[in-house]
Design an enzyme around this catalytic site. Sequence first.
Site, short mmCIF file in Angstrom:
data_model
loop_
_atom_site.label_atom_id
_atom_site.label_comp_id
_atom_site.label_asym_id
_atom_site.label_seq_id
_atom_site.Cartn_x
_atom_site.Cartn_y
_atom_site.Cartn_z
N ASP A 93 0.88 -1.27 0.00
CA ASP A 93 0.15 0.09 -0.17
C ASP A 93 0.73 1.22 0.00
OD1 ASP A 93 -0.38 -0.93 3.53
OD2 ASP A 93 0.45 0.83 2.76
N HIS A 108 8.83 -5.23 -1.59
CA HIS A 108 7.83 -6.36 -2.03
C HIS A 108 6.98 -5.54 -3.20
CE1 HIS A 108 8.36 -9.20 1.71
NE2 HIS A 108 9.60 -9.32 0.66
N CYS A 135 -0.75 -1.91 -22.75
CA CYS A 135 0.39 -1.37 -22.08
C CYS A 135 0.74 0.17 -22.85
CB CYS A 135 1.88 -1.85 -22.24
SG CYS A 135 3.25 -0.95 -21.90
C1 BV8 Z 1 13.19 -15.04 -2.07
C2 BV8 Z 1 3.99 -9.44 -1.91
C3 BV8 Z 1 14.81 -16.06 -3.23
C4 BV8 Z 1 2.62 -9.99 -2.03
C5 BV8 Z 1 5.00 -10.64 -0.18
C6 BV8 Z 1 11.76 -21.90 3.72
C7 BV8 Z 1 12.42 -21.28 4.67
C8 BV8 Z 1 12.62 -19.70 4.78
C9 BV8 Z 1 12.49 -18.97 3.47
C10 BV8 Z 1 11.60 -19.57 2.50
C11 BV8 Z 1 11.28 -21.04 2.54
N1 BV8 Z 1 10.63 -21.43 1.44
C12 BV8 Z 1 10.71 -20.47 0.71
C13 BV8 Z 1 11.37 -19.30 1.34
C14 BV8 Z 1 11.44 -18.12 0.60
C15 BV8 Z 1 10.09 -17.06 0.73
C16 BV8 Z 1 9.75 -17.12 2.24
O1 BV8 Z 1 10.23 -16.61 3.22
N2 BV8 Z 1 8.72 -17.89 2.57
C17 BV8 Z 1 8.10 -18.12 3.72
C18 BV8 Z 1 6.56 -18.42 3.53
C19 BV8 Z 1 8.62 -19.13 4.56
N3 BV8 Z 1 10.62 -15.71 0.65
C20 BV8 Z 1 10.73 -15.49 -0.80
O2 BV8 Z 1 10.02 -15.97 -1.60
C21 BV8 Z 1 11.04 -14.07 -1.06
N4 BV8 Z 1 11.98 -14.15 -2.06
O3 BV8 Z 1 13.32 -15.61 -1.05
O4 BV8 Z 1 13.76 -14.85 -3.19
C22 BV8 Z 1 15.50 -15.76 -4.54
C23 BV8 Z 1 17.01 -15.92 -4.30
C24 BV8 Z 1 17.58 -15.51 -5.53
C25 BV8 Z 1 17.15 -15.26 -6.97
C26 BV8 Z 1 15.67 -15.00 -6.98
C27 BV8 Z 1 14.90 -15.44 -5.73
C28 BV8 Z 1 10.06 -13.12 -1.53
C29 BV8 Z 1 9.26 -12.91 -0.26
C30 BV8 Z 1 8.18 -11.75 -0.86
C31 BV8 Z 1 6.77 -12.50 -1.27
N5 BV8 Z 1 5.78 -11.35 -1.19
N6 BV8 Z 1 4.04 -9.68 -0.41
C32 BV8 Z 1 1.74 -9.43 -1.71
O5 BV8 Z 1 1.71 -8.64 -0.93
O6 BV8 Z 1 0.33 -9.87 -2.02
S1 BV8 Z 1 5.23 -11.47 1.22
C33 BV8 Z 1 3.95 -10.88 2.33
O7 BV8 Z 1 3.80 -11.63 3.55
C34 BV8 Z 1 4.10 -9.60 2.94
O8 BV8 Z 1 4.39 -8.65 1.82
C35 BV8 Z 1 4.90 -9.53 3.86
O9 BV8 Z 1 6.12 -9.41 3.59
C36 BV8 Z 1 4.89 -10.92 4.36
C37 BV8 Z 1 4.81 -11.19 5.80
O10 BV8 Z 1 3.70 -10.45 6.06
P1 BV8 Z 1 3.50 -9.54 7.30
O11 BV8 Z 1 3.77 -8.05 6.76
O12 BV8 Z 1 4.65 -9.82 8.26
O13 BV8 Z 1 2.17 -9.67 7.79
P2 BV8 Z 1 1.76 -10.88 8.59
O14 BV8 Z 1 0.07 -10.95 8.38
O15 BV8 Z 1 2.59 -11.83 8.42
O16 BV8 Z 1 2.01 -10.31 10.19
C38 BV8 Z 1 1.13 -9.25 10.44
C39 BV8 Z 1 1.87 -8.79 12.05
O17 BV8 Z 1 1.21 -7.68 12.41
C40 BV8 Z 1 1.66 -10.00 12.94
O18 BV8 Z 1 2.68 -10.25 13.80
C41 BV8 Z 1 0.55 -9.14 13.83
O19 BV8 Z 1 0.50 -9.70 15.38
C42 BV8 Z 1 0.67 -7.93 13.67
N7 BV8 Z 1 -0.26 -6.94 13.75
C43 BV8 Z 1 -1.72 -7.25 13.43
N8 BV8 Z 1 -2.34 -5.91 13.75
C44 BV8 Z 1 -1.47 -4.99 14.09
C45 BV8 Z 1 -0.21 -5.64 14.32
N9 BV8 Z 1 0.66 -4.90 14.87
C46 BV8 Z 1 0.64 -3.71 15.28
N10 BV8 Z 1 -0.55 -3.22 15.46
C47 BV8 Z 1 -1.87 -3.79 14.82
N11 BV8 Z 1 -3.09 -3.13 15.08
#
Ligand code: BV8
Length: 231
Positions: A93, A108, A135
């Site tokens: 956003d 991201h 485009c």
């Molecule tokens: C990459 C865009 C490599 C999409 C997103 C196994 C182990 C480790 C890693 C991996 C694995 N298998 C795969 C991977 C890599 C993978 C990964 O980490 N997977 C996870 C699921 C295990 N990562 C990737 O693929 C990344 N790329 O590794 O590339 C590479 C290397 C060489 C060459 C090429 C590639 C890419 C990751 C990006 C994915 N895209 N977003 C979209 O938005 O539609 S990720 C998406 O989830 C979000 O963007 C964000 O980054 C991510 C996590 O979400 P959060 O922002 O943390 O939100 P969440 O809901 O999880 O948590 C919210 C928090 O807020 C909570 O804690 C809650 O308590 C708190 N909260 C709630 N309300 C409030 C609050 N806090 C305060 N106030 C409130 N009111």
Amino acid sequence: MNTNNIVILTGAGISAESGLKTFRAEDGLWENHPVEEVATPEGFARDPDLVQRFYDERRANILAAQPNPAHEALARLDASWDGELLLVTQNIDDLHERCGAKRVLHMHGEGLSVWCQSCDARHYWTGTLRDGPACPVCGEVAMRPDIVWFGEMPYEMERIFEAISRCDLFVSIGTSGAVYPAAGFVQEANRAGARTLELNLERSAGSHFFDETRLGPASELVPEWVGEVID
Ligand code: BV8
């Protein structure tokens, strides 16, 4: 140690009080598909219409949302901080920018940006893609959301690691610490000798890496913290 260079990482939690869903609270499903399946190049290749509709919906939600006091406080900090400051957001956003934050980096991608796979041009886009618009640059029907999907390399990683290596304060706000490489930034900050602070609604997967964790809603914790830093 006095604070000069700050790196801030924000996640979906900072926009939750603006009405934008987080990833893990809403059981992470989109039309019964796990988000991790929709937000991938494979998912897009398999069912482009499903993925285009998912992001068309997110784009409309972004446009309807308003920044909350947490976004406003970070914008105030950005405007008044004469040291280095980098606001790295995982969010797609534009709520940080809408209240004036300047030094923002969307690692991201951005929901209001689309990317032509034919000519590589990127466009500010508030409409939909499901109806296959051409485009504006090359006329091809080849635009996708300008979003970093799972398995794709996040944007500007060099710049992020460079900023972390120089920072003396790293603050993580509203992220679950579930997704890498963002979830690993706190460990880089520790290696750089920075103080590390987490502001989150609940403890995260990375809480044990932080010097200090404050629990509560971002709209309360962030203005309070910014007040401490500015005053
Ligand atoms: C990459 C865009 C490599 C999409 C997103 C196994 C182990 C480790 C890693 C991996 C694995 N298998 C795969 C991977 C890599 C993978 C990964 O980490 N997977 C996870 C699921 C295990 N990562 C990737 O693929 C990344 N790329 O590794 O590339 C590479 C290397 C060489 C060459 C090429 C590639 C890419 C990751 C990006 C994915 N895209 N977003 C979209 O938005 O539609 S990720 C998406 O989830 C979000 O963007 C964000 O980054 C991510 C996590 O979400 P959060 O922002 O943390 O939100 P969440 O809901 O999880 O948590 C919210 C928090 O807020 C909570 O804690 C809650 O308590 C708190 N909260 C709630 N309300 C409030 C609050 N806090 C305060 N106030 C409130 N009111």
